[in-house]
Structures are given as structure tokens and as C-alpha cells.
Design an enzyme around this catalytic site. Structure first.
Site, PDB file in Angstrom:
ATOM      1  N   VAL A 243      47.679  24.372 -24.694  1.00  0.00           N
ATOM      2  CA  VAL A 243      48.248  23.571 -23.604  1.00  0.00           C
ATOM      3  C   VAL A 243      47.768  22.127 -23.685  1.00  0.00           C
ATOM      4  CG1 VAL A 243      48.299  23.278 -21.094  1.00  0.00           C
ATOM      5  CG2 VAL A 243      48.570  25.559 -22.092  1.00  0.00           C
ATOM      6  N   GLU A 244      46.514  21.934 -24.030  1.00  0.00           N
ATOM      7  CA  GLU A 244      45.938  20.591 -24.043  1.00  0.00           C
ATOM      8  C   GLU A 244      46.481  19.732 -25.183  1.00  0.00           C
ATOM      9  OE1 GLU A 244      44.060  18.986 -22.037  1.00  0.00           O
ATOM     10  OE2 GLU A 244      43.071  20.449 -20.741  1.00  0.00           O
ATOM     11  N   SER A 245      46.503  20.290 -26.398  1.00  0.00           N
ATOM     12  CA  SER A 245      46.802  19.452 -27.564  1.00  0.00           C
ATOM     13  C   SER A 245      47.850  20.032 -28.495  1.00  0.00           C
ATOM     14  CB  SER A 245      45.519  19.222 -28.374  1.00  0.00           C
ATOM     15  OG  SER A 245      45.109  20.429 -29.008  1.00  0.00           O
TER      16      SER A 245
END
Length: 345
Positions: A243-245
Site C-alpha cells: 500500500v505504501e510504495s
């Protein structure tokens, strides 16, 4: 390829599919006979087997560009030869070998058989033997020897798996991985192996040795190691990275968050990690998530604190009313469910 290498590779292929070993033909050295016996017994390649294979070459003179005991060996020639003896294909030069397998976050997590790479760019490689020692071909004028790990490696890579090998379940065998006639007619159901898998080439690639649960999840072993270290689900760490990267270790957000786990520079400094180093980033993020869980007592709040900060969660007494954070928590939980559904949990 020597006769012993060909025999060893064929024995490994047969053992993986439960096929009987061919009758010994006589001759050969003790190492080749022992290797055949091990593979015939159905035991997979292990880190200990790698170290034992490497010890066979102790005392071999260092020769730049060499990869045989008769001619001599350099560092990467030794590594390539040792793994070839066990049926595993590795590139020839150290910098390419240092990109094979899966990353190990530090020497404390290294296991016998792991590759230790040194230099930036990598210019030396060795085989970890355990207890802070390694087997290496050091330099001209020296010989292959067992020595202390004298400096911190710039990379540690795990080539052989740490779980049982099941190439049929993983679909890990690539086209050309088995020689024609290696399996009897009807031994496998139709479609069990990819097209061309029984045509030519006896080598098994390093990629084919990765455990089933790791397939398709970038940096999977880092998530597993950090999860075990901090008592977290590896799927949680993998979901946060997704989700972050999007699993991009070089990602930088508009707000300045960096790396695989999107750590802010100040957060990374507080954790004592380099946010752009995947192993350090995963370790730091795992520590932060573990602390959040201890502090707030729920996964939702721990994730909210990861996204918005622990102060915001405390101030609002729950998930802060920020659109990004409100969307972030269910996204990570959905990614966790998807990963668990694929067997990564």
C-alpha cells in the site's frame, strides 16, 4: 561440465521427484559419492550442504578468473563452482551473484550457505560458514580458506531455501530445467510442468529454490524475518509495503516519505535505519508497528498511527478524521487478506 557435476545434478533432479538413484558405476571421488548418497536419500540442498561442498576446495590456490581446482579459483569462481556442484546455477561475477536469491537483513540473521558480498560496488564474495566465519578465495598469493568475517558485508543473500522444497507445488521449474527422459512416462499428470521443462539442460536455477510461500511477494523473506523477530504477521508487513510504495524501494512521496516502507526521514533517523535500504526499512517499520500494537492494543489503531502518527491517534481517541488515514487502514487490511489467500501469512 565434469562427470561428477553432471551426476550430481541428475541425482538432485531425481531426488526431487522421488525417482530411484541409478546404480553406481564405480570410480569417482568420495565427495561425489557422498553427494549422490545424500540426494538419493531425498534430502534437499541445504546451507550445510553448501558449506560442506565449499570445504572440499580448502587449500585451492587463488587464481583470478579461475573456477576449477586444477587451475585455481577466484572468489566468485569458488562460489559458482560450489553451487554448481549442488545443481544450482549462479552468475559468474561477484556483483551479479550478490543480486541472486533473497536478501538477509544482517549478519545476525545469516545462516550457513548464505552469500556474503563486500564492497560498493561489490568486488568480493564468500560463503558464510556459521559462527562468524566464511569460506573464501581471498586474493592473489592466498588459498581458499576458512576465515573470520572481517568486516560488515554490504549484502547477504540466501540462495537455498529454509523450508521444504516442492517444485511441483510452486511451479518453480523453468523451461529446460530437466533433461529429456529424466522422468518416466506417466510419472506426472498432464500440465504439471511448464512447456519444455523436460527438454535439455540439467541445471536448476537459484530462483527455482525459493519456497512456495515466497513466490510472487517481493522482499518476502525480509517480511518473514522481521515478522518472526518482532512477533508480527509477515502478511501485515508485506501489505504495508504494497500500500505504501507498491514494493518500490526507491519510492519518494510528495511529503518526503522514502523507500519500501515510506518512512519519513526523521522517523528513519529515530529508528536508526536507512529508509532506502529494504532490509533496514522493513526492520524499522516492523519495530514501529510492534510498538504501535503494544501502545494502542488494536491493529486498526496501529495502522492509523503508522500513517498519521501516534500523537494523532491519541489526540482523537481513535482513527483520526483524515481522509488518507481513513482510507489507509482498510486498504492495508484488504491487502493482508489477499496475501493470506495466496498462502503468505
Amino acid at each position: 561440465m565434469t562427470v561428477y557435476e553432471a551426476q550430481a545434478r541428475m541425482m538432485e533432479i531425481r531426488s526431487r521427484f522421488g525417482l530411484p538413484a541409478p546404480a553406481p558405476t564405480g570410480g569417482g571421488d568420495a565427495f561425489a559419492a557422498a553427494l549422490q548418497s545424500t540426494m538419493a536419500a531425498g534430502r534437499p540442498v541445504t546451507g550445510t550442504a553448501v558449506v560442506d561442498a565449499a570445504k572440499r576446495y580448502l587449500g585451492t590456490p587463488y587464481v583470478f578468473g579461475g573456477n576449477t581446482p586444477e587451475r585455481g579459483m577466484d572468489c566468485s569462481g569458488l562460489v559458482q563452482r560450489v553451487y554448481a556442484d549442488l545443481g544450482v546455477r549462479l552468475p559468474r561475477v561477484a556483483k551479479d551473484q550478490a543480486r541472486e536469491g533473497t536478501a538477509v537483513p544482517g549478519l545476525a540473521h545469516a545462516r550457513p550457505g548464505d552469500l556474503l558480498a563486500f564492497g560498493d560496488p561489490v568486488d568480493h564474495v564468500a560463503i558464510y560458514a556459521g559462527d562468524g566465519r566464511m569460506i573464501a578465495a581471498p586474493h592473489a598469493g592466498d588459498v581458499v580458506k576458512l576465515q573470520q568475517v572481517y568486516e560488515t558485508p554490504t549484502a547477504i543473500r540466501r540462495i537455498v531455501p529454509t523450508t521444504a522444497l516442492d517444485p511441483l507445488a510452486t511451479g518453480a521449474l523453468a523451461a529446460g530445467a530437466l533433461p529429456a527422459g529424466a522422468l518416466p512416462a506417466g510419472a506426472l499428470p498432464a500440465g504439471a510442468l511448464p512447456a519444455g521443462a523436460l527438454a535439455g539442460g540439467a541445471m536448476v536455477t537459484a530462483a527455482a529454490l525459493r519456497p512456495a510461500a515466497l513466490n510472487g511477494v517481493p522482499y518476502a523473506e525480509l517480511f518473514q524475518q522481521a515478522g518472526a523477530k518482532y512477533g508480527l504477521s509477515p502478511a501485515l508487513l508485506a501489505a504495508v509495503a504494497k500500500v505504501e510504495s507498491g514494493y518500490n524501494p526507491a519510492a519518494v512521496s510528495g511529503a518526503g516519505a522514502q523507500g519500501l516502507m515510506q518512512l519519513m526521514p526523521a522517523t528513519a533517523r529515530g529508528l536508526g535505519v536507512n529508509a532506502l535500504d529494504p532490509a533496514q526499512a522493513v526492520d524499522g517499520a516492523a519495530r514501529m508497528l510492534s510498538a504501535n500494537l503494544d501502545r494502542f492494543g488494536s491493529l486498526d489503531l496501529a495502522l492509523a498511527a503508522y500513517n498519521a502518527g501516534g500523537g494523532a491517534v491519541s489526540r482523537y481517541g481513535g482513527i483520526p478524521p483524515f481522509a488518507q488515514t481513513q482510507a489507509y487502514v482498510p486498504k492495508v487490511k484488504a491487502a493482508m487478506e489477499q496475501l493470506a489467500g495466496r498462502g503468505f501469512a
